[in-house]
Each structure stands twice: as structure tokens, then as C-alpha cells.
Scaffold this motif. Structure first.
Motif, PDB file in Angstrom:
ATOM      1  N   ALA A  12       0.801  -1.337  -0.095  1.00 34.82           N
ATOM      2  CA  ALA A  12       0.074   0.029   0.104  1.00 34.82           C
ATOM      3  C   ALA A  12       0.848   1.268  -0.043  1.00 34.82           C
ATOM      4  CB  ALA A  12      -0.817  -0.153   1.314  1.00 34.82           C
ATOM      5  N   ILE A  13       0.562   2.272  -0.800  1.00 32.34           N
ATOM      6  CA  ILE A  13       1.286   3.292  -0.984  1.00 32.34           C
ATOM      7  C   ILE A  13       0.599   4.595  -0.611  1.00 32.34           C
ATOM      8  CG2 ILE A  13       3.300   2.538  -2.472  1.00 32.34           C
ATOM      9  CD1 ILE A  13       1.390   3.760  -4.961  1.00 32.34           C
ATOM     10  N   GLY A  14      -0.504   4.599  -0.215  1.00 32.10           N
ATOM     11  CA  GLY A  14      -1.508   5.794   0.135  1.00 32.10           C
ATOM     12  C   GLY A  14      -2.807   5.314   0.490  1.00 32.10           C
ATOM     13  N   ARG A  15      -3.330   6.133   1.003  1.00 32.96           N
ATOM     14  CA  ARG A  15      -4.973   5.923   1.486  1.00 32.96           C
ATOM     15  C   ARG A  15      -5.530   7.245   1.260  1.00 32.96           C
ATOM     16  NH1 ARG A  15      -5.730   1.442   4.341  1.00 32.96           N
ATOM     17  NH2 ARG A  15      -3.909   0.349   4.861  1.00 32.96           N
ATOM     18  N   GLY A  16      -6.924   7.246   0.698  1.00 31.73           N
ATOM     19  CA  GLY A  16      -7.612   8.401   0.552  1.00 31.73           C
ATOM     20  C   GLY A  16      -9.047   8.198   1.327  1.00 31.73           C
ATOM     21  N   ASN A  17      -9.719   9.234   1.393  1.00 33.75           N
ATOM     22  CA  ASN A  17     -11.082   8.991   1.866  1.00 33.75           C
ATOM     23  C   ASN A  17     -11.808   7.975   1.421  1.00 33.75           C
ATOM     24  OD1 ASN A  17     -11.461  11.008   3.859  1.00 33.75           O
ATOM     25  ND2 ASN A  17     -11.310  12.392   2.337  1.00 33.75           N
ATOM     26  N   THR A  83      -3.162   3.738 -12.546  1.00 34.56           N
ATOM     27  CA  THR A  83      -2.344   4.903 -13.202  1.00 34.56           C
ATOM     28  C   THR A  83      -0.958   4.840 -12.999  1.00 34.56           C
ATOM     29  OG1 THR A  83      -2.384   5.924 -11.068  1.00 34.56           O
ATOM     30  CG2 THR A  83      -4.240   6.805 -12.289  1.00 34.56           C
ATOM     31  N   GLU A  84      -0.259   5.702 -13.602  1.00 33.28           N
ATOM     32  CA  GLU A  84       1.132   5.696 -13.731  1.00 33.28           C
ATOM     33  C   GLU A  84       1.757   5.760 -11.900  1.00 33.28           C
ATOM     34  OE1 GLU A  84       3.764   8.946 -15.059  1.00 33.28           O
ATOM     35  OE2 GLU A  84       1.618   9.875 -15.499  1.00 33.28           O
ATOM     36  N   TYR A  85       2.739   4.919 -12.039  1.00 29.65           N
ATOM     37  CA  TYR A  85       3.087   5.583 -10.348  1.00 29.65           C
ATOM     38  C   TYR A  85       4.277   6.314 -10.333  1.00 29.65           C
ATOM     39  CZ  TYR A  85       6.124   4.028  -6.608  1.00 29.65           C
ATOM     40  OH  TYR A  85       6.795   4.133  -5.237  1.00 29.65           O
ATOM     41  N   LEU A 130      -6.437  21.321  -4.943  1.00 31.64           N
ATOM     42  CA  LEU A 130      -5.008  21.526  -5.394  1.00 31.64           C
ATOM     43  C   LEU A 130      -4.398  21.679  -3.818  1.00 31.64           C
ATOM     44  CD1 LEU A 130      -4.859  23.945  -8.259  1.00 31.64           C
ATOM     45  CD2 LEU A 130      -3.930  21.387  -8.082  1.00 31.64           C
ATOM     46  N   LYS A 131      -3.356  20.728  -3.591  1.00 31.57           N
ATOM     47  CA  LYS A 131      -2.645  21.051  -2.451  1.00 31.57           C
ATOM     48  C   LYS A 131      -1.420  20.162  -2.440  1.00 31.57           C
ATOM     49  CE  LYS A 131      -5.414  17.137  -0.211  1.00 31.57           C
ATOM     50  NZ  LYS A 131      -6.425  16.597   0.746  1.00 31.57           N
ATOM     51  N   ALA A 132      -0.561  20.432  -1.368  1.00 30.78           N
ATOM     52  CA  ALA A 132       0.892  19.646  -1.494  1.00 30.78           C
ATOM     53  C   ALA A 132       0.673  18.181  -1.596  1.00 30.78           C
ATOM     54  CB  ALA A 132       1.744  20.382  -0.581  1.00 30.78           C
ATOM     55  N   ILE A 146       0.259  15.946 -11.057  1.00 28.94           N
ATOM     56  CA  ILE A 146      -1.009  16.201 -10.340  1.00 28.94           C
ATOM     57  C   ILE A 146      -1.887  14.710 -10.259  1.00 28.94           C
ATOM     58  CG2 ILE A 146      -3.049  17.713 -10.064  1.00 28.94           C
ATOM     59  CD1 ILE A 146      -0.979  19.905 -10.932  1.00 28.94           C
ATOM     60  N   ILE A 147      -2.391  14.848  -8.934  1.00 28.45           N
ATOM     61  CA  ILE A 147      -3.322  13.289  -8.931  1.00 28.45           C
ATOM     62  C   ILE A 147      -4.486  14.026  -8.210  1.00 28.45           C
ATOM     63  CG2 ILE A 147      -1.292  11.778  -8.575  1.00 28.45           C
ATOM     64  CD1 ILE A 147      -2.132  11.536  -5.576  1.00 28.45           C
ATOM     65  N   ASP A 148      -5.361  12.934  -7.869  1.00 25.30           N
ATOM     66  CA  ASP A 148      -6.754  13.376  -7.236  1.00 25.30           C
ATOM     67  C   ASP A 148      -7.424  14.188  -7.886  1.00 25.30           C
ATOM     68  OD1 ASP A 148      -8.626  13.047  -5.454  1.00 25.30           O
ATOM     69  OD2 ASP A 148      -7.248  13.727  -3.648  1.00 25.30           O
ATOM     70  N   PHE A 149      -8.220  13.493  -8.789  1.00 22.07           N
ATOM     71  CA  PHE A 149      -9.393  14.328  -9.576  1.00 22.07           C
ATOM     72  C   PHE A 149     -10.720  14.156  -9.103  1.00 22.07           C
ATOM     73  CE2 PHE A 149      -6.919  16.549 -12.882  1.00 22.07           C
ATOM     74  CZ  PHE A 149      -5.810  15.977 -12.704  1.00 22.07           C
ATOM     75  N   GLN A 432       4.784   7.418   7.646  1.00 22.21           N
ATOM     76  CA  GLN A 432       5.374   8.577   7.952  1.00 22.21           C
ATOM     77  C   GLN A 432       4.750   9.920   7.449  1.00 22.21           C
ATOM     78  OE1 GLN A 432       7.504   6.281   6.214  1.00 22.21           O
ATOM     79  NE2 GLN A 432       8.097   5.251   7.845  1.00 22.21           N
ATOM     80  N   ARG A 433       3.955   9.397   6.412  1.00 21.79           N
ATOM     81  CA  ARG A 433       3.090  10.826   5.814  1.00 21.79           C
ATOM     82  C   ARG A 433       1.850  10.912   6.504  1.00 21.79           C
ATOM     83  NH1 ARG A 433       2.394   9.159  -0.279  1.00 21.79           N
ATOM     84  NH2 ARG A 433       4.503   8.551  -0.724  1.00 21.79           N
ATOM     85  N   ARG A 434       0.960  11.137   5.956  1.00 19.31           N
ATOM     86  CA  ARG A 434      -0.505  11.178   6.666  1.00 19.31           C
ATOM     87  C   ARG A 434      -1.363  10.383   5.939  1.00 19.31           C
ATOM     88  NH1 ARG A 434       2.702  14.019   5.463  1.00 19.31           N
ATOM     89  NH2 ARG A 434       1.844  13.973   3.428  1.00 19.31           N
TER      90      ARG A 434
HETATM   91  N1  LIG Z   1       0.006   7.453  -9.069  1.00 19.39           N
HETATM   92  C1  LIG Z   1       0.312   7.435  -7.700  1.00 19.39           C
HETATM   93  N2  LIG Z   1       1.692   7.164  -7.325  1.00 19.39           N
HETATM   94  C2  LIG Z   1       2.276   7.124  -6.379  1.00 19.39           C
HETATM   95  N3  LIG Z   1       1.228   7.448  -5.073  1.00 19.39           N
HETATM   96  C3  LIG Z   1       0.054   7.774  -5.246  1.00 19.39           C
HETATM   97  C4  LIG Z   1      -0.580   7.833  -6.524  1.00 19.39           C
HETATM   98  N4  LIG Z   1      -1.948   8.052  -6.539  1.00 19.39           N
HETATM   99  C5  LIG Z   1      -2.076   8.260  -5.166  1.00 19.39           C
HETATM  100  N5  LIG Z   1      -1.021   7.970  -4.506  1.00 19.39           N
HETATM  101  C6  LIG Z   1      -0.837   7.876  -3.003  1.00 19.39           C
HETATM  102  O1  LIG Z   1      -2.009   7.930  -2.549  1.00 19.39           O
HETATM  103  C7  LIG Z   1      -2.800   8.756  -1.812  1.00 19.39           C
HETATM  104  C8  LIG Z   1      -3.972   8.811  -1.870  1.00 19.39           C
HETATM  105  O2  LIG Z   1      -4.337   9.143  -3.349  1.00 19.39           O
HETATM  106  P1  LIG Z   1      -5.636  10.032  -3.776  1.00 19.39           P
HETATM  107  O3  LIG Z   1      -5.344  11.266  -3.124  1.00 19.39           O
HETATM  108  O4  LIG Z   1      -5.718   9.672  -5.090  1.00 19.39           O
HETATM  109  O5  LIG Z   1      -6.813   9.362  -2.803  1.00 19.39           O
HETATM  110  P2  LIG Z   1      -8.146  10.071  -2.412  1.00 19.39           P
HETATM  111  O6  LIG Z   1      -9.213   9.022  -1.890  1.00 19.39           O
HETATM  112  O7  LIG Z   1      -8.686  10.657  -3.675  1.00 19.39           O
HETATM  113  O8  LIG Z   1      -7.641  11.066  -1.255  1.00 19.39           O
HETATM  114  P3  LIG Z   1      -8.231  12.348  -0.510  1.00 19.39           P
HETATM  115  O9  LIG Z   1      -8.816  11.830   0.784  1.00 19.39           O
HETATM  116  O10 LIG Z   1      -7.089  13.307   0.081  1.00 19.39           O
HETATM  117  O11 LIG Z   1      -9.007  13.194  -1.556  1.00 19.39           O
HETATM  118  C9  LIG Z   1      -1.898   9.929  -2.450  1.00 19.39           C
HETATM  119  O12 LIG Z   1      -1.830  11.114  -1.374  1.00 19.39           O
HETATM  120  C10 LIG Z   1      -0.467   9.667  -2.594  1.00 19.39           C
HETATM  121  O13 LIG Z   1       0.346   9.897  -1.555  1.00 19.39           O
END
Ligand SMILES: Nc1ncnc2c1ncn2[C@@H]1O[C@H](COP(=O)(O)OP(=O)(O)OP(=O)(O)O)[C@@H](O)[C@H]1O
Length: 794
Positions: A12-17, A83-85, A130-132, A146-149, A432-434
Motif C-alpha cells: 500500500a502506498i497511500g490512502r484516501g477518503n 495509473t502511472e506510478y 490542489l494541495k501539496a 498532479i493526482i486526485d481528480f 510517515q506521511r499522513r
Molecule cells: N499514482 C500514484 N503514485 C504514487 N502514489 C500515489 C498515486 N496516486 C495516489 N498515491 C498516493 O495515495 C494517496 C491517496 O490517493 P488519492 O489522493 O488519489 O486518494 P483520495 O481518496 O482521492 O484522497 P483524498 O482523501 O485526499 O481526496 C496520495 O496522497 C498519494 O500519496
């Protein structure tokens, strides 16, 4: 090893809502990709629509600084967005690590960000979040993606938007005021905040609540530190203009003198486009039909077992729901990146050669192999192995699974003689991130590290099947089971020969990851699926299997949580959004602290609302913050108030109060499951530990509800055709304990502990006991882990 379609799934490399994002590798192209996994059952209709909008927007985008979509995979329950990594992590992390950047570097990054936003606006799309954290870097940390559309939308030139969304520290004043707004100008405001952050490593507006932030923003004052150049200050101020009509447009930003300064990084942007941007091979230029690259087609026919017609059709249709299209694009990208030669890219090649496609069929011609853009030999040299399953280039697999510097998990496992790669999410960057979700990071302690099952590869699965069949025969001598090991070729069929539910369960391998005490059911669900051995042909079967879990019932879980809230005054730190209002998450309260290491646990998450007032939101945020950061137990009293506030908000928005939407904060109760092999079948697990110093211990602390766990265990035992006796009303440490006694001497105890009582109960398995009992316990533990990856073992 686990696959979703052709993708080998990694850490797992990230989590969103709404999602968990995992690293994966394409089986044929051997390229790493990111897969965002959304569990549809965990989100409401409105958010599902948002995801669909995100997908439809991503499909149209083709820009070097915007993450590239490869494929959408859908199942009954999940959506996988491939998506692309972007291997360089978030800009947010980058700033935390390095602090503010020089203006030259800021200009380079910012130019790319603005270039992407200009592209979006030109195409009538606004990003709105848009955010860091949503700005990623490529592997070399040179370029922006840029990610998260998720909050992006279409906006025609004269229309205004009204959805309150984004992250407060980046939100334009018109959004903070709850007015209708021009999304493009709101994006420019966020760009202003971003540039400020880049050159100062701090936020432009102080405020630890939306109210304070609003006041600071509306004051019209922005203090820019002395080290920022006059030109840069000027640009920031022109983007942070209160009146959106007087605020710069993106085009004006692009032509500002700071952006066009000599030796600026705009030239770097150009280089980026030329050297590393992989435009979609199938983008249509002018009226020309795209032509497919013959070598890649040939390669795909050989290795993907598709026909030329299928490839032609799906690629030319740009069918994102087809693995053919994704494979083709990935192979083209692989070739481009590897040769680093713009002339070698398919895009330019087909443009140059024009098209002689068939008018009747509408299909593009495939030219003779002679003038190939990419030779098969070249492809072979790129490390594209003959077998999709063979990892010829798996030096990089360590990154796919385990980015720990020590690789300790792997060592542990090899010591145990286990097969397979470790996924070590302990070092998962997100830790380590959030986390993007509504978790209170303070609640995540090292003790909460959970182990989740790792999927077995085919070989393991077969071995496992044999083991379990043997186990089943031992436990149930009369039970019919497969009498011989299945051949790999009929593996999926063999699954049906097993006692129901066994096929997906791995007993050998585990991975660690941080349990996130919110939204974990969404993430868990993704992992539930991911932690099974998947092949394209079994995905749906396995999903069905997951869905067959008897207590897969949100309402029950929530009701249990609600009960707990009433009883203990709080539990999970989750804000459950209602259909019209999504109140965010981890720490939605903005702050003016500079980005700094000690604050890295915080995350400004995105939130949106169409109906809640700013006042309501800020009240909730204030209470939420106080409640989730409560040090003093007295502050837990805030939770009922918070609950009440939220209920009022629900009512205000016309949502029935008896709906399943309510605020749940704090931690869930721990459900403790213990396994013991007692001779008498009556001693408590604790007694087992005391009575025998030579025993092994098996315990599991689950985040699932007590009833869910008990039902799950009973269901598993039924599936395994193992009889058991259930005793109720057993009190263990003053709490209810359910006991399941098996004739083989295995005792299973399930107890609920309140959150403050974190001690794990340890349960003994006598080493002298039959290994089949231990195997059975492992099996049951694994099944529980599959439905609850956040469960913890010790
Ligand atoms: N293409 C990618 N390559 C590497 N890491 C990614 C990629 N897409 C997403 N991530 C990681 O996963 C995290 C969550 O992805 P993303 O922001 O798309 O999810 P979300 O559910 O839309 O988040 P949010 O709750 O902030 O709206 C990102 O902040 C990033 O750290």
C-alpha cells in the motif's frame, strides 16, 4: 503473489477518503503502476458518482504533469483505477524533508503545476483540490504529477460552482464564505497558497480553525517573509487577491515576470515534455487515425494471447476498461522511457507515417515489420520477459513489496522457511506521511501494528490446498475431499473441490501495516480482496466469497458502534459523511504551522459539502479536534455533544435521524479472539498460559465487532464442517466472552475489551498437541484477517 487482472499487487502506498492505493506491476510490460482501489459498498451514491466523474475526467487527460490513467478494472464490488506510478512521493513530504526550496526550484515545480492547471482550464476542467499532498513527484523528484481528480469538475466559461470542497488552508475566500464561485479562480487561489508554501514552507494564513482561517483570509493581509524576492511576492499577491474577478487567471500567472525570468525552469518544462512525457499513443492528432506499432502488437499477440483484431479494436477505441489498451500504452511507455529517445515513441512515429487505415473496417493499418519503430529485439532487450509471470527484472520487486531498509520481514520469513515475498507496510510511506482519511494519527501506536495476510502464489495455494485437505481429512475422516493435488491448469476448478471458502485463504505469509482507525473498513475491504490469490478468472469468484461473509452488513457494524458510543462515550475517530455532506477527516482544522517534521502526522484532507453552512462545519471541526485530541478523559464528554451537533446537522439537511449516518469518534472496542488447545476444554486461555510454560501462543485482536467475529468463526467452522459447542454468558475479565469448544480440544474465546484496556490476551497452544489443531487455528485466524486486515496478532 496476488494479481488483479494482469497486475501483480504490492504494498500500500497511500490512502484516501475513499480508497487505498497500492503499488503494482504489470505482468507483461513489467512497469510499476499505482492502483487506487475503491470499495463501492463503502461509499454512498454521491461519492460513487464523484469517483465516476474522476474516472471520466482522467480518461480525457493527457499532460506530462498530470498522472496518466492506464486502465479501469471493475468488479461487482470494487473499482480499480490504474495509473502511472509516481515514485518520488508527495510534494508535501518533499517540503517536510527539505524545508522551503530555492526560488529556482520553486519556479521549476510551480511552472509544471501551472502548466497542468492551464491545460485543465483550457479543457473546461477545474481541479478544486490542489494541495501539496495531491502533487506528486516522479521517481527522480524532478517533475510534478498532479493526482486526485476526485473533486474536479467541468466548468463552462460562464458558469459558477457551488459545491464546498477542497482543503481549508487552500480554499479561496469565496469558498470559505460559502458563495457560488468560479472554480478556475478558486484553483488560482490554491496555486497562490502552493507557491507561498514552496518558498516559505509555511501557510500564508494563520488559523487553527476554519473561523480563524476565514478571518485571516478575509483580512486581505498576507505576510510574505523577507527572503522571498519582490517578483515572487508580487505573483503570490496577485494570486491571493480576495476578489476572484481581480485575481489572476492561470494564463496571467504563466506570463508573470517571475515565471518567465531568464534561466527560469520553464525551459526545464520544455525538456520534460520532449524527453519524458509519454503522450497517449492513441491520441488523435488532427484528422489522422492513429496507427499502432507493429512490434508492440506482435509482442502483445505473443505474450498476451490476443489477436491483432482485438488489439486494434481496443487500442483504437482507447478502451480504458480493456487490459489490451493498458498493455499497449504501458509497452509504448516502457519503450519510450527505456530508449529515452523521443523519436522512438509511437506517437511521433504514427504521426509521421500517416495512416492508410481501412475505410470500411475503420481499423488502422499495421505496417510491415520493416520500418518498425520498435523492434521485437528491442523489446526483448528491455527486459520484457517471455512469461508474464516470470520476473526477469525483479530486482525492483523489492520495492514493489518491501521498502524497508533491512528487509527484516523477508529475513524472518526465510528463517521460517516460508516462500514468497514480504510486503512490509511497516515502512509504508503513508505511515510517515499522513493517511488521507479521517484517522486521528495520535491513536495509531506501534502496538496497533497489524498483520494482514499475504496471498500465496499458485504453488503456495496448491500446497496449501493439500495441507488443508489433509487437515480436513484428519478432522473429518469421512469428509469428501480432493484425493489428489490439483494440477496447476485446473486450479480454479480445484477451488470448488475444496470445502467452501478454503481456496482463498493463505496460511503462510503475512504483512504488516498500520491499522487506521477510520475508514479501515473501506481499506480493509480492498485488502480483503487483494490478499487472496487472484487470477482474472477468479476475481469475481473470490469477491463473491468475500461478500458471502455472513455479517458483511454495514448496518450491524454501525449499530454496534453506535451502541458502543452510547456506552463508552466514543470509539472510532471517523466522521461518517452523509449523502450531501462529507465532513473531513484526519485533522480538518487548518493551521498556520510551517510544514515541519513534527507536524507530519497531520494531513489536510479534502472535504466537500453542498448544504452544510460554514458555521456548522466549523463547529463540528472544533469539537472534532478537541475530542480526537483529548488527553483528559473529561474531554471525552465532548463526544456526545459532537454527536448531537452532527445529528442536528443531519436533520438540518433533511436526513432522517434514524439513518445509519452518525458521527463515530475514538476507537472501536477491541474484540479479542483467543485460540487454545485445552485438554479439558474448560480452562480459560489465561489459565492455559499460566499452567503451561511450554506452549505456543495465538491471539488476535480484531477491530470488528464481537458479534461479527463470533459469527465469522462459526461460519468458518461450519464451512470446514467442524462441529463445535458454543457457550454464552461467560464472563472473562468482567466482560462477556463467547466460547467455542471443538471436540479436538481447541478452545476459542472471544471477548470484548474497552479501548482503554489494550492488553492483549494470550492464548496457549500446547506444543505437544496435534499440529492439525494449530493449523486449524491458523486457518481461522487467517479467515478473520481476510475480513479484517487491521486485526493484530502478537
Ligand atoms: N499514482 C500514484 N503514485 C504514487 N502514489 C500515489 C498515486 N496516486 C495516489 N498515491 C498516493 O495515495 C494517496 C491517496 O490517493 P488519492 O489522493 O488519489 O486518494 P483520495 O481518496 O482521492 O484522497 P483524498 O482523501 O485526499 O481526496 C496520495 O496522497 C498519494 O500519496
Amino acid at each position: 503473489m496476488m494479481f488483479i487482472g494482469p497486475y501483480k499487487i504490492g504494498k500500500a502506498i497511500g490512502r484516501g477518503n475513499f480508497a487505498v492505493v497500492r503499488l503494482a506491476k504489470h505482468g507483461i510490460a513489467k512497469i510499476k503502476v499505482a492502483i487506487k482501489i475503491i470499495d463501492k459498498t463503502r461509499i454512498d451514491e454521491e461519492n460513487l458518482q464523484k469517483i465516476e466523474r474522476e474516472i471520466s475526467i482522467l480518461k480525457t487527460l493527457d499532460h506530462p504533469n498530470i498522472v496518466k490513467l492506464y486502465e479501469i478494472i471493475r468488479s461487482e464490488r470494487y473499482i480499480y483505477i490504474v495509473t502511472e506510478y509516481c515514485g518520488g512521493g508527495e510534494l508535501y513530504e518533499y517540503l517536510i524533508e527539505r524545508g522551503r526550496v530555492t526560488e529556482v526550484e520553486a519556479r521549476r515545480f510551480f511552472s509544471e503545476i501551472v502548466s497542468a492547471i492551464d491545460y485543465l482550464h483550457e479543457n473546461g476542467i477545474v481541479h478544486r483540490d490542489l494541495k501539496a499532498e495531491n502533487i506528486l513527484l516522479d521517481k527522480e523528484k524532478n517533475h510534478i504529477k498532479i493526482i486526485d481528480f476526485g473533486f474536479s469538475n467541468y466548468q463552462t466559461s460562464d458558469s459558477l460552482l457551488n459545491t464546498w470542497c477542497g482543503s481549508p488552508p487552500y480554499a479561496a475566500p469565496e469558498l470559505l464564505l460559502g458563495n457560488v464561485y468560479d472554480g478556475k479562480k478558486a484553483d488560482v487561489w490554491s496555486l497562490g497558497v502552493l507557491l507561498y508554501i514552496l518558498v516559505t514552507a509555511g501557510f500564508p494564513f494563520p488559523g487553527d480553525s476554519v473561523d480563524k482561517l476565514k478571518r485571516a483570509v478575509l483580512s486581505g493581509q498576507v505576510k510574505i517573509p523577507y527572503w522571498v524576492s519582490v517578483e515572487c511576492s508580487d505573483l503570490i499577491k496577485k494570486m491571493l487577491v480576495l476578489n476572484p474577478k481581480k485575481r489572476f487567471s492561470v494564463k496571467q500567472v504563466l506570463s508573470h515576470r517571475w515565471m518567465t525570468a531568464p534561466h527560469s525552469a520553464r525551459s526545464a518544462s520544455v525538456i520534460l515534455t520532449k524527453e519524458t512525457f509519454s503522450p497517449r499513443t492513441t491520441s488523435r492528432l488532427g484528422n489522422q487515425s492513429p496507427r499502432l506499432d507493429a512490434a508492440i502488437m506482435h509482442y502483445m499477440q505473443q505474450h498476451g494471447k490476443w489477436t491483432a483484431d482485438q488489439i486494434n479494436e481496443d487500442v483504437l477505441k482507447r478502451d480504458f476498461e480493456s487490459d489490451i489498451y493498458a498493455t499497449y500504452e504501458l509497452l509504448c511507455d516502457k519503450v519510450r522511457v527505456s530508449t529515452n529517445d523521443a523519436n522512438a515513441n509511437c506517437h511521433e512515429e504514427y504521426t509521421r507515417r500517416g495512416s492508410r487505415g481501412s475505410i470500411l473496417s475503420g481499423k488502422a493499418n499495421v505496417e510491415d515489420p520493416k520500418p518498425l519503430t520498435i523492434s521485437a529485439h528491442q523489446l526483448a532487450q528491455l527486459g520484457l520477459s517471455a512469461s508474464p509471470d516470470c520476473d526477469s527484472d525483479d530486482s525492483s520487486n523489492s520495492e514493489l513489496y518491501d521498502d524497508s531498509p533491512t528487509g527484516s520481514m523477508r529475513n524472518d520469513r526465510s528463517a521460517k522457511g516460508q516462500i514468497g515475498l514480504a510486503i512490509n507496510d511497516q515502512t509504508y510511506r503513508g505511515e510517515q506521511r499522513r493517511h488521507t482519511l479521517c484517522a486521528n494519527e495520535n491513536l495509531i501506536t506501534p502496538e496497533m501494528l497489524a498483520q494482514i495476510p499475504f496471498t500465496s502464489n499458485l504453488h503456495q495455494a496448491i500446497m496449501q490446498q493439500q495441507t488443508i485437505s489433509a487437515l480436513t481429512r484428519q478432522l473429518q475422516p469421512n469428509a469428501a475431499g480432493p484425493s489428489h493435488a490439483p494440477m496447476p491448469g485446473w486450479y480454479p476448478t480445484a477451488i470448488h473441490g475444496l470445502p467452501a471458502g478454503l481456496s482463498a485463504v493463505s496460511t503462510t505469509d503475512y504483512t504488516r501495516m498500520i491499522p487506521v482507525p477510520n475508514n479501515e473498513r473501506r481499506a480493509s475491504a480492498g485488502e480483503t480482496l487483494l490478499n487472496q490469490t487472484l487470477t482474472p478468472s477468479t476475481i469475481e469468484q473470490l469477491q463473491q466469497l468475500v461478500q458471502q461473509q455472513p455479517n458483511e452488513n454495514n448496518d450491524n457494524v454501525e449499530e454496534e458502534g453506535q451502541g458502543y458510543l452510547n456506552k463508552f462515550g466514543g470509539k472510532r475517530n471517523t466522521v461518517h459523511g452523509m449523502s450531501s455532506t462529507m465532513i473531513g477527516p484526519a485533522n480538518p482544522v487548518p493551521r498556520h504551522a510551517p510544514y515541519a517534521k513534527q507536524n507530519s502526522g497531520e494531513r489536510r484532507s479534502s472535504w466537500a459539502s453542498t448544504t452544510a453552512t460554514v458555521q456548522q462545519k466549523s463547529n463540528l471541526e472544533r469539537l472534532y479536534k478537541q475530542a480526537t485530541q483529548a488527553q483528559d478523559p473529561a474531554e471525552l464528554l465532548l463526544l456526545p455533544q459532537l454527536q448531537k451537533e452532527f445529528q442536528e446537522l443531519l436533520l438540518f439537511n433533511g436526513v432522517a435521524s434514524n439513518s445509519n449516518q452518525y458521527v463515530v469518534f475514538g476507537q472501536r472496542p477491541h474484540t479479542v479472539i483467543g485460540f487454545s488447545t485445552s485438554v479439558s476444554g474448560t480452562s480459560t486461555p489465561e489459565q492455559q498460559v499460566r499452567n503451561n510454560g511450554d506452549e505456543k501462543v495465538k491471539s488476535l485482536v480484531s477491530t470488528l465487532s464481537f458479534t461479527h467475529v463470533v459469527d465469522e468463526l462459526k461460519n468458518s467452522l461450519n464451512q470446514l464442517q467442524i462441529p463445535f459447542e458454543e457457550s454464552n454468558e461467560v464472563v472473562y475479565m468482567e466482560h462477556e466472552m463467547r466460547r467455542l469448544s471443538l471436540p479436538t480440544g481447541v478452545e476459542i474465546g472471544v471477548a470484548v475489551l474497552p479501548p482503554e484496556q489494550k492488553s492483549h490476551i494470550e492464548f496457549a497452544i500446547l506444543s505437544s498437541d496435534s499440529p492439525t489443531s494449530e493449523l486449524l487455528c491458523d486457518e481461522l485466524i487467517n479467515r478473520l484477517r481476510i475480513i479484517d486486515p487491521n486485526s493484530v496478532t502478537e
